[in-house]
Design an enzyme around this catalytic site. Structure first.
Site, short mmCIF file in Angstrom:
data_model
loop_
_atom_site.label_atom_id
_atom_site.label_comp_id
_atom_site.label_asym_id
_atom_site.label_seq_id
_atom_site.Cartn_x
_atom_site.Cartn_y
_atom_site.Cartn_z
N CYS A 60 46.45 34.26 43.44
CA CYS A 60 45.41 34.48 42.76
C CYS A 60 45.20 35.85 42.04
O CYS A 60 44.66 35.93 41.14
CB CYS A 60 44.48 34.84 44.02
SG CYS A 60 44.28 33.20 44.93
N ALA A 61 45.84 36.81 42.63
CA ALA A 61 46.04 38.06 41.70
C ALA A 61 46.69 38.07 40.51
O ALA A 61 46.16 38.72 39.49
CB ALA A 61 46.55 39.22 42.48
#
Length: 165
Positions: A60-61
């Site tokens: 996600c990052a």
């Protein structure tokens, strides 16, 4: 219902992403300063919705970092990174990572975005979070691209998404 996987194990969402060519549904999400933003606030620009479960995962990052880099080069485009992370966590992540070209939005307060766009996960360890998806909306509010990432631990197809820009 869309079936996706988490590290090879089947999990489901409440439905399927909206179809390309349809009007994007309005939404109300919280910014990192706890203001409410809606789709209407961004009409007139191309909109990339980068949707994911939580900034606390590497994938996600990585998607936020990748779209942050791409957003700097896109004209008349806004990238909205949407999760159920608290706005405070989103702000902390952006500050620590130097993220400045995307707008973080949170669906923590109602979860309505995940239900409306039918990407809320229904079972498994990530139940009630958002699946990983990318939706692109044109200046008039029409969906021009939609990708439900089939394996949630993998990144979206950035090249395919940015090709429609």
């Amino acid at each position: 219902m869309a079936q996706i996987t988490l590290k090879g194990n089947a999990i489901n969402t409440i439905g399927s992403l909206p179809n390309v060519g349809t009007k994007a549904a309005d939404f109300f999400l919280k910014t990192t300063s706890l203001e409410t933003k809606s789709l209407k606030d961004f009409l007139g620009k191309k909109i990339i919705l980068n949707i994911f479960p939580s900034l606390d995962t590497g994938t996600c990052a990585a998607s936020v970092r990748a779209f942050n880099k791409s957003a700097a080069e896109l004209k008349n485009t806004v990238v909205l990174c949407i999760s159920k992370d608290l706005p405070f966590a989103q702000a902390r992540f952006c500050g620590a990572e130097g993220i400045a070209n995307v707008e973080m939005l949170s669906d923590f307060s109602t979860g309505d975005f995940g239900k409306t766009y039918e990407l809320e996960i229904t079972d498994g360890p990530l139940a009630y979070l958002h699946s990983r998806a990318v939706i692109i909306i044109d200046e008039k509010g029409t969906i021009t691209y939609a990708e439900q990432v089939p394996e949630i631990s993998e990144e979206p197809n950035y090249e395919a998404a940015l090709k429609v820009m």
